[in-house]
Scaffold this motif. Structure first.
Motif, PDB file in Angstrom:
ATOM      1  N   GLY A   1       0.799  -1.228   0.000  1.00  0.00           N
ATOM      2  CA  GLY A   1       0.000   0.000   0.000  1.00  0.00           C
ATOM      3  C   GLY A   1       0.826   1.269   0.000  1.00  0.00           C
ATOM      4  O   GLY A   1       0.412   2.298  -0.551  1.00  0.00           O
ATOM      5  N   TYR A   2       2.031   1.208   0.601  1.00  0.00           N
ATOM      6  CA  TYR A   2       2.870   2.405   0.698  1.00  0.00           C
ATOM      7  C   TYR A   2       3.258   2.951  -0.677  1.00  0.00           C
ATOM      8  O   TYR A   2       3.619   4.124  -0.811  1.00  0.00           O
ATOM      9  N   MET A   3       3.193   2.084  -1.705  1.00  0.00           N
ATOM     10  CA  MET A   3       3.552   2.541  -3.055  1.00  0.00           C
ATOM     11  C   MET A   3       2.573   3.591  -3.579  1.00  0.00           C
ATOM     12  O   MET A   3       2.892   4.360  -4.481  1.00  0.00           O
ATOM     13  N   GLU A   4       1.372   3.606  -3.009  1.00  0.00           N
ATOM     14  CA  GLU A   4       0.364   4.579  -3.463  1.00  0.00           C
ATOM     15  C   GLU A   4       0.566   5.943  -2.800  1.00  0.00           C
ATOM     16  O   GLU A   4       0.032   6.951  -3.273  1.00  0.00           O
TER      17      GLU A   4
ATOM     18  N   LYS B   1       5.718  13.264  -4.554  1.00  0.00           N
ATOM     19  CA  LYS B   1       7.099  13.252  -4.045  1.00  0.00           C
ATOM     20  C   LYS B   1       7.955  12.236  -4.793  1.00  0.00           C
ATOM     21  O   LYS B   1       9.154  12.432  -4.976  1.00  0.00           O
ATOM     22  N   ARG B   2       7.345  11.134  -5.205  1.00  0.00           N
ATOM     23  CA  ARG B   2       8.093  10.109  -5.957  1.00  0.00           C
ATOM     24  C   ARG B   2       8.621  10.667  -7.270  1.00  0.00           C
ATOM     25  O   ARG B   2       9.640  10.222  -7.786  1.00  0.00           O
ATOM     26  N   LEU B   3       7.883  11.614  -7.807  1.00  0.00           N
ATOM     27  CA  LEU B   3       8.220  12.141  -9.134  1.00  0.00           C
ATOM     28  C   LEU B   3       8.960  13.471  -9.095  1.00  0.00           C
ATOM     29  O   LEU B   3       9.562  13.879 -10.076  1.00  0.00           O
ATOM     30  N   ASP B   4       8.915  14.136  -7.955  1.00  0.00           N
ATOM     31  CA  ASP B   4       9.514  15.475  -7.879  1.00  0.00           C
ATOM     32  C   ASP B   4      10.390  15.625  -6.628  1.00  0.00           C
ATOM     33  O   ASP B   4       9.888  15.804  -5.515  1.00  0.00           O
ATOM     34  N   PRO B   5      11.710  15.551  -6.793  1.00  0.00           N
ATOM     35  CA  PRO B   5      12.626  15.616  -5.635  1.00  0.00           C
ATOM     36  C   PRO B   5      12.583  16.951  -4.901  1.00  0.00           C
ATOM     37  O   PRO B   5      12.913  17.023  -3.719  1.00  0.00           O
ATOM     38  N   THR B   6      12.137  18.013  -5.590  1.00  0.00           N
ATOM     39  CA  THR B   6      12.078  19.317  -4.910  1.00  0.00           C
ATOM     40  C   THR B   6      10.978  19.341  -3.851  1.00  0.00           C
ATOM     41  O   THR B   6      10.941  20.213  -2.995  1.00  0.00           O
ATOM     42  N   LYS B   7      10.064  18.358  -3.929  1.00  0.00           N
ATOM     43  CA  LYS B   7       9.035  18.240  -2.891  1.00  0.00           C
ATOM     44  C   LYS B   7       9.568  17.456  -1.683  1.00  0.00           C
ATOM     45  O   LYS B   7       8.997  17.484  -0.601  1.00  0.00           O
TER      46      LYS B   7
ATOM     47  N   ILE C   1      33.048  22.028   0.094  1.00  0.00           N
ATOM     48  CA  ILE C   1      32.282  22.976  -0.729  1.00  0.00           C
ATOM     49  C   ILE C   1      31.585  24.034   0.117  1.00  0.00           C
ATOM     50  O   ILE C   1      31.362  25.156  -0.301  1.00  0.00           O
ATOM     51  N   GLY C   2      31.229  23.654   1.342  1.00  0.00           N
ATOM     52  CA  GLY C   2      30.514  24.594   2.209  1.00  0.00           C
ATOM     53  C   GLY C   2      29.186  24.000   2.631  1.00  0.00           C
ATOM     54  O   GLY C   2      28.853  22.877   2.280  1.00  0.00           O
ATOM     55  N   GLU C   3      28.426  24.761   3.380  1.00  0.00           N
ATOM     56  CA  GLU C   3      27.154  24.273   3.916  1.00  0.00           C
ATOM     57  C   GLU C   3      26.175  23.961   2.781  1.00  0.00           C
ATOM     58  O   GLU C   3      25.724  24.859   2.086  1.00  0.00           O
ATOM     59  N   VAL C   4      25.915  22.686   2.596  1.00  0.00           N
ATOM     60  CA  VAL C   4      25.001  22.256   1.534  1.00  0.00           C
ATOM     61  C   VAL C   4      23.831  21.532   2.184  1.00  0.00           C
ATOM     62  O   VAL C   4      24.016  20.618   2.986  1.00  0.00           O
ATOM     63  N   ASP C   5      22.636  21.952   1.836  1.00  0.00           N
ATOM     64  CA  ASP C   5      21.451  21.315   2.404  1.00  0.00           C
ATOM     65  C   ASP C   5      21.093  20.102   1.542  1.00  0.00           C
ATOM     66  O   ASP C   5      21.076  20.185   0.309  1.00  0.00           O
ATOM     67  N   GLY C   6      20.820  18.980   2.177  1.00  0.00           N
ATOM     68  CA  GLY C   6      20.474  17.796   1.393  1.00  0.00           C
ATOM     69  C   GLY C   6      20.057  16.634   2.270  1.00  0.00           C
ATOM     70  O   GLY C   6      20.194  16.682   3.487  1.00  0.00           O
ATOM     71  N   ARG C   7      19.543  15.596   1.599  1.00  0.00           N
ATOM     72  CA  ARG C   7      19.132  14.390   2.324  1.00  0.00           C
ATOM     73  C   ARG C   7      19.637  13.150   1.615  1.00  0.00           C
ATOM     74  O   ARG C   7      19.749  13.121   0.380  1.00  0.00           O
ATOM     75  N   ALA C   8      19.931  12.133   2.411  1.00  0.00           N
ATOM     76  CA  ALA C   8      20.396  10.855   1.856  1.00  0.00           C
ATOM     77  C   ALA C   8      19.230   9.876   1.802  1.00  0.00           C
ATOM     78  O   ALA C   8      18.406   9.834   2.720  1.00  0.00           O
ATOM     79  N   PHE C   9      19.171   9.106   0.733  1.00  0.00           N
ATOM     80  CA  PHE C   9      18.076   8.142   0.571  1.00  0.00           C
ATOM     81  C   PHE C   9      18.619   6.768   0.184  1.00  0.00           C
ATOM     82  O   PHE C   9      19.402   6.647  -0.742  1.00  0.00           O
ATOM     83  N   VAL C  10      18.175   5.756   0.936  1.00  0.00           N
ATOM     84  CA  VAL C  10      18.539   4.369   0.606  1.00  0.00           C
ATOM     85  C   VAL C  10      17.268   3.545   0.640  1.00  0.00           C
ATOM     86  O   VAL C  10      16.920   2.976   1.664  1.00  0.00           O
ATOM     87  N   ASP C  11      16.554   3.525  -0.480  1.00  0.00           N
ATOM     88  CA  ASP C  11      15.445   2.587  -0.600  1.00  0.00           C
ATOM     89  C   ASP C  11      14.442   2.674   0.563  1.00  0.00           C
ATOM     90  O   ASP C  11      13.836   1.689   0.919  1.00  0.00           O
ATOM     91  N   SER C  12      14.317   3.838   1.175  1.00  0.00           N
ATOM     92  CA  SER C  12      13.443   3.910   2.345  1.00  0.00           C
ATOM     93  C   SER C  12      12.535   5.135   2.316  1.00  0.00           C
ATOM     94  O   SER C  12      11.941   5.498   3.306  1.00  0.00           O
ATOM     95  N   ALA C  13      12.449   5.780   1.167  1.00  0.00           N
ATOM     96  CA  ALA C  13      11.595   6.965   1.020  1.00  0.00           C
ATOM     97  C   ALA C  13      11.023   6.949  -0.391  1.00  0.00           C
ATOM     98  O   ALA C  13      11.470   6.166  -1.234  1.00  0.00           O
ATOM     99  N   PRO C  14      10.023   7.792  -0.654  1.00  0.00           N
ATOM    100  CA  PRO C  14       9.433   7.777  -1.994  1.00  0.00           C
ATOM    101  C   PRO C  14      10.344   8.371  -3.067  1.00  0.00           C
ATOM    102  O   PRO C  14      10.122   9.476  -3.559  1.00  0.00           O
ATOM    103  N   VAL C  15      11.404   7.640  -3.390  1.00  0.00           N
ATOM    104  CA  VAL C  15      12.346   8.079  -4.433  1.00  0.00           C
ATOM    105  C   VAL C  15      12.427   6.970  -5.484  1.00  0.00           C
ATOM    106  O   VAL C  15      12.614   5.802  -5.142  1.00  0.00           O
ATOM    107  N   LEU C  16      12.299   7.330  -6.754  1.00  0.00           N
ATOM    108  CA  LEU C  16      12.391   6.324  -7.829  1.00  0.00           C
ATOM    109  C   LEU C  16      13.867   6.099  -8.181  1.00  0.00           C
ATOM    110  O   LEU C  16      14.390   6.650  -9.154  1.00  0.00           O
ATOM    111  N   ASP C  17      14.510   5.295  -7.348  1.00  0.00           N
ATOM    112  CA  ASP C  17      15.970   5.086  -7.460  1.00  0.00           C
ATOM    113  C   ASP C  17      16.438   4.784  -8.877  1.00  0.00           C
ATOM    114  O   ASP C  17      17.380   5.384  -9.387  1.00  0.00           O
ATOM    115  N   LYS C  18      15.777   3.776  -9.491  1.00  0.00           N
ATOM    116  CA  LYS C  18      16.238   3.308 -10.801  1.00  0.00           C
ATOM    117  C   LYS C  18      16.081   4.374 -11.877  1.00  0.00           C
ATOM    118  O   LYS C  18      16.936   4.528 -12.739  1.00  0.00           O
TER     119      LYS C  18
END
Length: 307
Positions: free
Chosen positions: A51-54, A59-65, A121-138
Motif C-alpha cells: 500500500g505504501y507505493m500509493e 514526491k516520488r516524481l519530484d525531488p524538490t518536494k 564545498i561549504g554548507e550544503v542542504d540535502g538528504r540521503a536516501f537508501v530505498d526507504s523513502a518515496p524516491v524512484l531510485d532506478k
C-alpha cells in the motif's frame, strides 16, 4: 575548469574513494516520463499489498518536494555481488541479503560523503536516501547515466551487470549533469523466459504482486496456493532474472567486508533450513536484511516450499 565542474569532480572522486561503484548526477526536476508509467502500474494493482507505493505520488516524481530548494540528484551504485554463493540444492536467499543490512552500510557511506561535501564545498542542504523513502531510485540512476532500465525493470550497466544497490543524495547544489545511456537489451528475453512466476508481464513491466520477492518478503498473509511449486527453492527474495541476464557475466565480487555472508549461511542444507530454530535464525541473520521477514515469515516460506 569552472566551479560546477570542479565540485562535480570532487564529489565523484570521493564517492569512488568511499567504495561506490559509480556516481552519476542529474538535475532535480519533475520526472515527466515516469508519471504515466507509475500511474498505470498502480492502477493495474501491480503493487499488490504494498500500500505504501500509493503514498506520496508527487514526491516520488519530484525531488524538490522531498528536499526544498534541491538542484541536483546524486545517484550512487554499490556492488554487492558475492565471491561465493550458497551450496547447490538448498533453499535460496537473494544475494543482496547475504551480508549486513545494506540500509545501514550505505547510509554511513552517504553520511561521510555529505560531510565531505560540507567540508570541501561549504554548507550544503540535502538528504540521503537508501530505498526507504518515496524516491524512484532506478529512474534517477538511469537519468544520471549509470545504466539503462532492463526488461526485468532492474538497472543494467554495460561491462558491470545489475548486482548493485542504488542510493541518492538530493542536494541544493548546482552541479554538472550526466546524460542517460542507450538501452542494450536488444532482442534478448532471457529474464522474461526464466521468471518462475511469469511476473515480467511484458518487456520493462514487472507485476510486483506476482514476484517471488513480493511473496517471500512483502506479503504478510498466507502465500496463495495458486503459486505452489513455482518458487524454484527461493525463501527470501529471488535472483532468477538477474542470474540469467547475459550482462551479469561481467559481475565482479564486491570489496565490502560488511557484505560478506555469515560463515554458516553458505553451507546450510535443505534439512538445516527445515529444522532452523529461532536461535540459529538470530545468529546467522542478526544484521542481515533477512530479519525483515522475521523468524515466523521465513518459517512460513520454508513450509510453503515443503508442501
Amino acid at each position: 575548469m569552472d566551479i560546477k565542474s570542479k565540485r562535480t569532480k570532487l564529489i565523484k572522486t570521493e564517492a569512488k574513494r568511499l567504495g561506490f561503484l559509480s556516481c552519476g548526477i542529474s538535475k532535480a526536476e519533475f520526472l515527466e516520463e515516469e508519471a504515466p508509467r507509475l500511474e498505470q502500474w498502480l492502477n493495474n494493482n501491480m503493487h499488490g499489498e504494498m500500500g505504501y507505493m500509493e503514498n506520496h505520488f508527487d514526491k516520488r516524481l519530484d525531488p524538490t518536494k522531498l528536499v526544498e530548494g534541491s538542484k541536483s540528484v546524486i545517484s550512487l551504485l554499490l556492488n554487492y555481488f558475492p565471491e561465493k554463493t550458497q551450496i547447490k540444492n538448498t533453499f535460496k536467499v537473494s544475494k543482496y541479503a547475504y551480508g549486513q543490512d545494506y540500509h545501514h552500510v550505505i547510509k554511513s557511506k552517504l553520511r561521510l560523503l555529505q560531510e565531505f561535501i560540507s567540508e570541501e564545498i561549504g554548507e550544503v542542504d540535502g538528504r540521503a536516501f537508501v530505498d526507504s523513502a518515496p524516491v524512484l531510485d532506478k529512474a534517477w540512476a538511469a537519468k544520471s547515466g549509470l545504466g539503462w532500465m532492463g526488461k526485468h525493470s532492474n538497472l543494467l550497466t554495460q561491462q558491470v551487470g545489475s548486482f548493485y544497490f542504488i542510493a541518492e543524495l538530493i542536494v541544493d547544489l548546482e552541479l554538472e549533469y550526466d546524460s542517460p545511456v542507450t538501452d542494450h537489451c536488444g532482442t534478448c528475453t532471457a529474464c522474461i523466459d526464466a521468471c518462475p512466476t511469469e511476473a515480467i508481464v511484458e518487456p520493462y513491466v514487472v507485476d510486483g504482486s506476482k514476484c517471488i520477492s513480493y511473496f517471500t518478503i512483502e506479503l504478510k498473509n498466507e502465500i496463495p496456493t495458486s503459486v505452489q511449486g513455482q518458487f524454484d527453492d527461493w525463501i527470501f527474495g529471488c535472483d532468477v532474472c538477474q542470474d540469467v541476464c547475459p550482462w551479469n557475466k561481467f559481475s565482479k565480487p564486491h570489496r565490502e567486508p560488511l557484505f560478506d555472508p555469515h560463515p554458516d549461511l553458505l553451507s546450510i542444507t535443505k534439512k538445516d533450513w527445515e529444522e532452523i530454530t529461532e536461535d540459529v535464525f538470530k545468529r546467522v541473520f542478526q544484521k542481515s536484511a533477512v530479519k525483515r521477514t522475521k523468524f515466523s515469515g521465513l518459517k512460513r516460506n520454508i513450509e510453503f516450499l515443503k508442501k
